[in-house]
Every structure is written in C-alpha cells, then in structure tokens.
Design an enzyme around this catalytic site. Sequence first.
Site, short mmCIF file in Angstrom:
data_model
loop_
_atom_site.label_atom_id
_atom_site.label_comp_id
_atom_site.label_asym_id
_atom_site.label_seq_id
_atom_site.Cartn_x
_atom_site.Cartn_y
_atom_site.Cartn_z
N PHE A 74 -11.89 8.51 2.62
CA PHE A 74 -12.77 8.82 1.49
C PHE A 74 -13.62 7.57 1.27
O PHE A 74 -13.19 6.64 0.60
CB PHE A 74 -11.90 9.10 0.27
CG PHE A 74 -12.50 10.08 -0.70
CD1 PHE A 74 -13.62 10.81 -0.38
CD2 PHE A 74 -11.92 10.28 -1.93
CE1 PHE A 74 -14.16 11.73 -1.27
CE2 PHE A 74 -12.45 11.19 -2.84
CZ PHE A 74 -13.58 11.92 -2.50
N TYR A 236 7.45 -2.66 -9.21
CA TYR A 236 7.25 -1.88 -7.99
C TYR A 236 8.38 -0.89 -7.72
O TYR A 236 8.31 0.26 -8.11
CB TYR A 236 6.98 -2.79 -6.75
CG TYR A 236 6.30 -1.98 -5.68
CD1 TYR A 236 4.92 -1.97 -5.54
CD2 TYR A 236 7.05 -1.10 -4.88
CE1 TYR A 236 4.30 -1.13 -4.62
CE2 TYR A 236 6.43 -0.26 -3.96
CZ TYR A 236 5.06 -0.29 -3.82
OH TYR A 236 4.45 0.55 -2.93
N VAL A 275 -2.26 -8.21 1.71
CA VAL A 275 -3.45 -8.08 0.88
C VAL A 275 -4.23 -6.86 1.36
O VAL A 275 -4.71 -6.84 2.49
CB VAL A 275 -4.35 -9.33 1.00
CG1 VAL A 275 -5.56 -9.21 0.08
CG2 VAL A 275 -3.57 -10.60 0.74
P1 NAI Z 1 -5.78 0.98 1.46
O1 NAI Z 1 -6.31 1.10 0.09
O2 NAI Z 1 -6.25 -0.15 2.31
O3 NAI Z 1 -6.07 2.35 2.29
C1 NAI Z 1 -6.07 3.60 1.71
C2 NAI Z 1 -6.72 4.63 2.63
O4 NAI Z 1 -6.64 5.91 2.00
C3 NAI Z 1 -8.22 4.41 2.91
O5 NAI Z 1 -8.50 4.77 4.23
C4 NAI Z 1 -8.92 5.39 1.96
O6 NAI Z 1 -10.19 5.83 2.38
C5 NAI Z 1 -7.92 6.52 2.01
N1 NAI Z 1 -7.99 7.44 0.87
C6 NAI Z 1 -7.71 7.20 -0.43
N2 NAI Z 1 -7.86 8.32 -1.17
C7 NAI Z 1 -8.25 9.29 -0.30
C8 NAI Z 1 -8.56 10.67 -0.44
N3 NAI Z 1 -8.48 11.30 -1.59
N4 NAI Z 1 -8.94 11.35 0.68
C9 NAI Z 1 -9.02 10.75 1.89
N5 NAI Z 1 -8.71 9.44 2.08
C10 NAI Z 1 -8.34 8.73 0.99
O7 NAI Z 1 -4.21 0.98 1.31
P2 NAI Z 1 -2.98 0.40 2.15
O8 NAI Z 1 -2.47 -0.79 1.44
O9 NAI Z 1 -3.28 0.32 3.60
O10 NAI Z 1 -1.90 1.55 1.88
C11 NAI Z 1 -1.57 2.56 2.81
C12 NAI Z 1 -0.10 2.92 2.61
O11 NAI Z 1 0.71 1.78 2.93
C13 NAI Z 1 0.25 3.31 1.15
O12 NAI Z 1 1.20 4.34 1.17
C14 NAI Z 1 0.88 2.02 0.62
O13 NAI Z 1 1.76 2.27 -0.45
C15 NAI Z 1 1.63 1.56 1.86
N6 NAI Z 1 2.04 0.15 1.86
C16 NAI Z 1 1.18 -0.85 1.47
C17 NAI Z 1 1.63 -2.17 1.43
C18 NAI Z 1 0.71 -3.30 1.03
O14 NAI Z 1 1.22 -4.38 0.75
N7 NAI Z 1 -0.57 -3.11 1.02
C19 NAI Z 1 3.01 -2.53 1.82
C20 NAI Z 1 3.79 -1.42 2.28
C21 NAI Z 1 3.32 -0.12 2.27
#
Ligand code: NAI
Length: 400
Positions: A74, A236, A275
């Site tokens: 998105f 968290y 991050v």
């Molecule tokens: P991010 O914010 O970098 O990526 C999110 C992605 O979801 C993006 O590609 C965005 O375009 C997409 N997105 C969001 N809403 C959408 C929608 N309605 N329709 C289509 N696409 C949509 O997030 P991140 O950090 O990479 O998170 C991904 C997963 O990893 C999450 O489940 C998060 O909880 C998990 N995670 C993150 C950690 C961190 O420290 N950042 C650690 C461990 C797990």
Amino acid sequence: MIIQPRTRGFICLTSHPQGAAQNIKNQIEYVKSKGTITDGPKKVLVIGASTGFGIASRITAAFGSGAATIGVFFEKPATEGKPGTAGWYNSAAFENEAKEAGLYAKSINGDAFSDEVKKEVIDLIKRDLGQVDLVVYSLASPRRTNPKNGVSYASVLKPINQPFTDKTVDFHTGVVSDISIQPIENEEDIANTVAVMGGEDWKFWIEDLKAAGVLAEGVKTVAYSYIGPKLTYPIYRNGTIGKAKDDLEATVPVINDLLKDLHGISYVSVNKALVTQSSSAIPVVPLYISLLYKVMKEKGIHEGTIEQIQRLFAERLYLDSTIPTDDKGRIRIDDLEMREDVQEEVAKLWDQVTTENLSEISDIKGYRDEFFNLFGFNVDGIDYEADTNEVVNVPSLANN
Ligand code: NAI
C-alpha cells in the site's frame, strides 16, 4: 526537484528515489554474496512487500533462489511536487533489478485486507504463475477493514493492566526522558488490535488462495512476530500488540489444517528488533534498539532486515533437514538478540542511559542513520543536493 528529509515525529514525509534504489541494490548484493539458497522457493507471493522485512523477503526469494515474485503493498507514487513513499521507490527499484536479472516480478498496490486485492492477486497468479510455493505475510498497519463484515478497526499500542512508566528517547533530539503510558480502558482495545495485527487476515488469504487452487503442493507460508526482552514486555509482548502476536501465532495450527491435503506448512518466524517504519512508532522500543545495536555491533553479531531474512530462508525455511523451532513451534531468528550475554549488557546500559551519555553508551547514531535510510536518505554515494526526478514508475503498475 531536490529532495531533503522532512520529518514529523517518527514519520518522514519525504523519500529519495535514488537513495531507495541504492538501498535495494545493496540488499541484492548482500543476498547474492551469500550464494544460492539450495531448493529455495520458485514462485513467491509477498504480502507487505515494499519495506522492512517484506522487501527483504522479496529480494531474498528473487536473488537468493531465482524466484518469480508477486508483491502486494500500500504505497503512493509521487504527485505534483511531492515525492512518492519509500515503499513505492523500493518496489520500482526492485522490479527494475529483477527485470534486468531476467526474473518475473509484478506488484499490486492496494489494500491487502480487502477481498478485491485478494481476487486481483489470485487472477494474476492464475494468469502468470499458475501456483505459488511460498506466501510471506509481512503486513504492518495501524488499521484494517474486515471485508466480511465491513467493520473498520484501529490498533493501539498500550499496556493492558497498569500504567507503564519507563525511559524513552526522542531519536531526533537525543533527549532521554520518562514516559508513562496509560493502560487500555476497555477490552475493545485488545480486540481491535488483534483484528488489525492478529492472524485473521493471514488465514483469509490462505483460505482464498487455496480455494482458487493457486497454492502448490508442499506450499509454505510464514508470518513475522516479535517477543523481545522483559523490559519492553509491558508495551510490547504483554501489551495490546502482544495479544495480536499471540493470535497470529495461534493461527499457525489453523492454517496447517487448511494446508494438510497439499502437504503444506505454516510458520511464524520471530524476528529481531530492527528500525522500520513500524517499530519507530512504538514508545520505549527505539531506545532499546539503540542500546541493542551498540551491544550487537560490538560483538560483531548485528543484523539488518536483509541479513535476518537471508538467514531465515537459508538456515531455517529451506533446510533439507527438520526446521529448528522453539517449544511453541516458532522459528527463532531473534536468537542472537535474545542471547543471554547480549540481554545482560543491554539491561545494564538501560539502567545507566541518560540524555548526557546517550551518544556514548548507545548507538543512537546508528538508529538515526537507519531511520533516514528507510526513506532513501544518508545512503552512501547519493548526491542529495542534486536535482532528481521524483516521478518514478513501478514498471508493472505503469499502465494502471
Ligand atoms: P513495515 O512498516 O516496514 O512494512 C509494512 C508493509 O505492509 C509495507 O510493505 C506496507 O506497504 C504494507 N502494508 C501496510 N498496510 C497495508 C495494506 N492495508 N495493504 C497492503 N499492504 C499494506 O513493517 P515491518 O517492521 O517490516 O513489519 C512487518 C512484520 O514484521 C510485522 O508483522 C511486524 O510486527 C513484524 N516484526 C517487526 C519487527 C521490527 O522490529 N520491525 C520485529 C519482528 C517482527
């Protein structure tokens, strides 16, 4: 136009196309340097494919194992005088690199929670790939509309039983202060957060993909979770978002059941704190990450999203022996973050950290650099004073 970072709190309002493209190139080079992933995935759907762990998954599948990829995200293209979002530029760069390498790559930009986008993806798979053998679920969103009942939910980041007071940092100014976060006022906050970040939409995806016959025999699917240290538990893992992660993890046996006749399997992978646009929004976490980075870099065990996901694919998901999991069946690539010696040192630094000693005992500089990096800034080799064309196409979306 000349594009400079413009921030509001933990959000950066601008992104740099060339910087984003260079980030993608760097990640591709890293994956290539690790060699081919033996028996890796060949046809991959990544849901949440444009930033963070999702783009790292897409890059690892494509450049680590030659996979055709469909990415769902998105994001916004540039409009008159306003740059596009980082995920838009990342996806444009990814598709260009994939094309050059002779790899299939198409993207769908829309609400992944909706039935329409699911249908669009299914049609695209049918038309171009037939079936997919890996589905990565990497969405992070503050809200979701459930397509089955039309109800919209907003997630909250709150403790559950009592107020939580601890240190936090404003990573722009380096000021360390105490923050008190009030607990939820009613159970609805939990239910709403679970509805957004829990496992229901992952299950809906797998149900729809299966019903359409676009999942291959032996298909794998993985979603990402987080646990982290005791000091962030109140906000968290024991907070509203933690309840959503519990729900995501509890969806694994449900999906396994759905995939039984295809001999498919689902996993949750617990990843390291990094991050990303999502994690910078969580209070307390940026200070923890700054200290964690300091300790892990000193020990030579720091990883970013691409290192994490390359390791997930090469040393977990596509091992030819049994995939190692914890006693709850979760893959753990947060193993280095959670090492006892790492956590002991972080806890010690946590007690000591103040505004005055922040730059000395934490890696706040690394945090800041990485934050701006997410938006294509502070990337080596990019001239940020130069005029740049902000209008960039994601090739597969160019005619839409
Ligand atoms: P991010 O914010 O970098 O990526 C999110 C992605 O979801 C993006 O590609 C965005 O375009 C997409 N997105 C969001 N809403 C959408 C929608 N309605 N329709 C289509 N696409 C949509 O997030 P991140 O950090 O990479 O998170 C991904 C997963 O990893 C999450 O489940 C998060 O909880 C998990 N995670 C993150 C950690 C961190 O420290 N950042 C650690 C461990 C797990």
